[in-house]
Structure formats: C-alpha cells, structure tokens
Design a protein around this motif. Structure first.
Motif, PDB file in Angstrom:
ATOM      1  N   THR A  13       0.835  -1.202   0.000  1.00  0.00           N
ATOM      2  CA  THR A  13       0.000   0.000   0.000  1.00  0.00           C
ATOM      3  C   THR A  13       0.869   1.252   0.000  1.00  0.00           C
ATOM      4  O   THR A  13       0.526   2.259  -0.634  1.00  0.00           O
ATOM      5  N   GLU A  14       2.003   1.193   0.681  1.00  0.00           N
ATOM      6  CA  GLU A  14       2.900   2.349   0.741  1.00  0.00           C
ATOM      7  C   GLU A  14       3.425   2.706  -0.647  1.00  0.00           C
ATOM      8  O   GLU A  14       3.490   3.889  -1.020  1.00  0.00           O
ATOM      9  N   ASP A  15       3.792   1.686  -1.429  1.00  0.00           N
ATOM     10  CA  ASP A  15       4.273   1.937  -2.788  1.00  0.00           C
ATOM     11  C   ASP A  15       3.162   2.514  -3.667  1.00  0.00           C
ATOM     12  O   ASP A  15       3.395   3.393  -4.487  1.00  0.00           O
ATOM     13  N   LEU A  16       1.946   1.996  -3.489  1.00  0.00           N
ATOM     14  CA  LEU A  16       0.817   2.503  -4.260  1.00  0.00           C
ATOM     15  C   LEU A  16       0.574   3.976  -3.942  1.00  0.00           C
ATOM     16  O   LEU A  16       0.416   4.803  -4.854  1.00  0.00           O
ATOM     17  N   LYS A  17       0.535   4.321  -2.679  1.00  0.00           N
ATOM     18  CA  LYS A  17       0.291   5.708  -2.276  1.00  0.00           C
ATOM     19  C   LYS A  17       1.366   6.645  -2.838  1.00  0.00           C
ATOM     20  O   LYS A  17       1.062   7.744  -3.308  1.00  0.00           O
ATOM     21  N   ALA A  18       2.619   6.212  -2.787  1.00  0.00           N
ATOM     22  CA  ALA A  18       3.714   7.048  -3.278  1.00  0.00           C
ATOM     23  C   ALA A  18       3.601   7.275  -4.775  1.00  0.00           C
ATOM     24  O   ALA A  18       3.786   8.396  -5.268  1.00  0.00           O
ATOM     25  N   SER A  19       3.292   6.220  -5.511  1.00  0.00           N
ATOM     26  CA  SER A  19       3.161   6.347  -6.961  1.00  0.00           C
ATOM     27  C   SER A  19       1.954   7.200  -7.330  1.00  0.00           C
ATOM     28  O   SER A  19       2.013   8.026  -8.246  1.00  0.00           O
ATOM     29  N   LEU A  20       0.849   7.024  -6.623  1.00  0.00           N
ATOM     30  CA  LEU A  20      -0.343   7.827  -6.871  1.00  0.00           C
ATOM     31  C   LEU A  20      -0.066   9.300  -6.608  1.00  0.00           C
ATOM     32  O   LEU A  20      -0.495  10.174  -7.372  1.00  0.00           O
ATOM     33  N   ARG A 249       1.419  -6.366 -18.954  1.00  0.00           N
ATOM     34  CA  ARG A 249       0.911  -5.036 -19.266  1.00  0.00           C
ATOM     35  C   ARG A 249       1.838  -3.950 -18.740  1.00  0.00           C
ATOM     36  O   ARG A 249       2.367  -4.049 -17.649  1.00  0.00           O
ATOM     37  N   LYS A 250       2.003  -2.886 -19.503  1.00  0.00           N
ATOM     38  CA  LYS A 250       2.861  -1.770 -19.097  1.00  0.00           C
ATOM     39  C   LYS A 250       2.446  -1.248 -17.724  1.00  0.00           C
ATOM     40  O   LYS A 250       1.286  -1.061 -17.431  1.00  0.00           O
ATOM     41  N   GLY A 251       3.446  -1.007 -16.900  1.00  0.00           N
ATOM     42  CA  GLY A 251       3.184  -0.311 -15.649  1.00  0.00           C
ATOM     43  C   GLY A 251       3.261  -1.195 -14.420  1.00  0.00           C
ATOM     44  O   GLY A 251       2.971  -0.743 -13.332  1.00  0.00           O
ATOM     45  N   SER A 252       3.670  -2.449 -14.552  1.00  0.00           N
ATOM     46  CA  SER A 252       3.736  -3.307 -13.367  1.00  0.00           C
ATOM     47  C   SER A 252       4.797  -2.796 -12.395  1.00  0.00           C
ATOM     48  O   SER A 252       5.916  -2.484 -12.772  1.00  0.00           O
ATOM     49  N   LYS A 253       4.375  -2.673 -11.142  1.00  0.00           N
ATOM     50  CA  LYS A 253       5.306  -2.232 -10.107  1.00  0.00           C
ATOM     51  C   LYS A 253       5.434  -3.281  -9.006  1.00  0.00           C
ATOM     52  O   LYS A 253       6.006  -3.016  -7.963  1.00  0.00           O
ATOM     53  N   ALA A 254       4.843  -4.422  -9.228  1.00  0.00           N
ATOM     54  CA  ALA A 254       4.871  -5.445  -8.171  1.00  0.00           C
ATOM     55  C   ALA A 254       6.255  -6.065  -8.071  1.00  0.00           C
ATOM     56  O   ALA A 254       6.990  -6.107  -9.033  1.00  0.00           O
TER      57      ALA A 254
END
Length: 254
Positions: A13-20, A249-254
């Motif tokens: 969730t921390e990575d998602l919040k930072a990217s958003l 798909r383009k954009g994977s950050k996992a």
C-alpha cells in the motif's frame, strides 16, 4: 484503435500511495501550466485514505486546487456517510497553510434539486461565460465497487444512458444510503486524466472482466473503454492476480 489504459500493480500500500502521489503531482503541474488551476473530482469509499502521501509532498500547491466530488451521498456534511466528511477527516483537516477550494453539495435539497444545484456550481467553474458541452476535469480520482460501480453509477442503472446532464440524482442506490448525486458517464469520460484505485481480492473478478470480456456491462468498464489511455489504474497484487495481459501489461510495479 484507441490506446489502452495503464494498469499498475503494487506489492505494498505504501508503494501505491507514493506512486499515486507522484501521478497527481504530474497532473497538477500539467493543469497549472494550462490554466493556473487544478480542478479535481474525488470519490469516497477507501479512496481518500490513499491520498495521505499528498500531505508530505512539497510539490502540492493546495492554493491552486479546486476539489469537487465525483459523487456524494445526500446526508449532512458531518454525517459518517458523507464523502466530503470522509475527505475532510483524512485529508483536508490535515493540510497546513492555505486550503484548497472545496465544492460541497447542499444536503438540504431534494435529490433532483441537489443535482441541479451542484451542476450550477460546475457551470460557474468550468463554463464561466462560455458554452461548453461538458466540463473537462484535470483529474478524476475514482474507486471501484466489487460490483463494478464507480461514482454512483451502478450496473444496469438507467443513469448509464444519460447523455446530456453533467450531474444526475439517484434515489434508489443499490448501496445505502439510497439518495445521492453523481457525475454522469459522459462527464467522467471527458476528463483529461482518470485514476482508479482498486485494492484487495474483492476487486479481482471485476478487474478480470474490465480487462477481459464483458467490460461493457460494468460502469468501470465503460470508463475504461471510453477514456482509453487517459485512464491509469493503481492496484495491488491481490486485485490484479490473473488479470488478462497482466503482469506483462505496461506499468507493473509489483
């Protein structure tokens, strides 16, 4: 063929919040370069909590923001079901210095009157003497229900066929509270940028449908198809597992 939406998947969730947060700053800066104001619409649910990283981002220019609501429940603004109340508690009250302009509904009006009143607010901000068919938000931040609804646009509901209104009322929401207003599908699809946030295994089957077959029966699918590469998804691994074409798909950050 129109370009496809971008789908990101994050391990935390921390990575998602930072990217958003980074994505929102980019949208803000693009808007400010165009017209010196950043007009953003926000939905409720779990989305506001995902915006907390904005509070520690020095590039956010709150004094240039105009915040609208992609949908709102017709309840008092301090009610626990109010999208404004939720955003106020998790974000707005924590902003230091100059606050953004926030456009709330008038909860004392009947649903149809409330929608008309909120549409008038949009007209004053977006039209300003000019005739425009639909407002063009710089960014709309949306969540997604397990049934594929977004804003207060629900699968199979007649509001999905609205072609002219900017804001519509709903008195029979399948999800309580029943009385709400919502941006219409054409307004959402006209935005410069649209970001969906979807996390958890409960969103997995919907995402498979949105990026697979049958997307056209879901409100989120209609946005995904209608806005194309102006749509960016911020999801987690649980939500994206097995989604067609992903993680290639383009954009994977996992």
């Amino acid at each position: 063929m129109s370009k496809q939406p971008t789908l990101h998947s994050f391990a935390s969730t921390e990575d998602l919040k930072a990217s958003l947060s980074t994505y929102i700053v980019s949208a803000q800066n693009t808007a400010l370069a165009k017209h010196n104001v950043f007009r953003v619409a926000v939905s409720g649910g779990s989305l506001p909590a995902m915006l907390s990283d904005l509070l520690k981002n020095p590039e956010i220019k709150w004094d240039k923001w105009e915040i609208f609501f992609a949908d709102e429940r017709i309840v008092p603004l301090d009610h626990e079901d109010s999208n404004y109340g939720l955003l106020k508690n998790v974000l707005l009250d924590k902003i230091e210095g100059t606050k953004p302009v926030v456009h709330t509904i008038n909860p004392d009006l009947e649903p149809s009157e409330c929608a008309e009143d909120y549409q008038d607010i949009l007209i004053k901000s977006f039209a300003a003497g000019d005739s425009v068919k639909f407002p063009v938000f710089d960014l709309i931040l949306l969540g997604m229900g397990p049934d594929g609804h977004t804003c207060s646009l629900f699968p199979g509901h007649e509001l999905l066929r609205e072609e002219y209104a900017w804001v519509a009322s709903i008195e029979d929401s399948p999800k309580p509270p029943p009385k709400r207003i919502t941006l219409t599908l054409p307004v959402v699809n006209h935005a410069s940028k649209i970001a969906f946030v979807g996390t958890g295994a409960s969103k997995n089957e919907v995402l498979k449908q949105v990026f697979g077959s049958g997307a056209e029966v879901l409100p989120v699918g209609l946005v995904n198809m209608g806005a194309g590469d102006r749509v960016t998804w911020f999801c987690d691994v649980a939500a994206t597992e097995g989604v067609p074409g992903f993680p290639q798909r383009k954009g994977s950050k996992a």
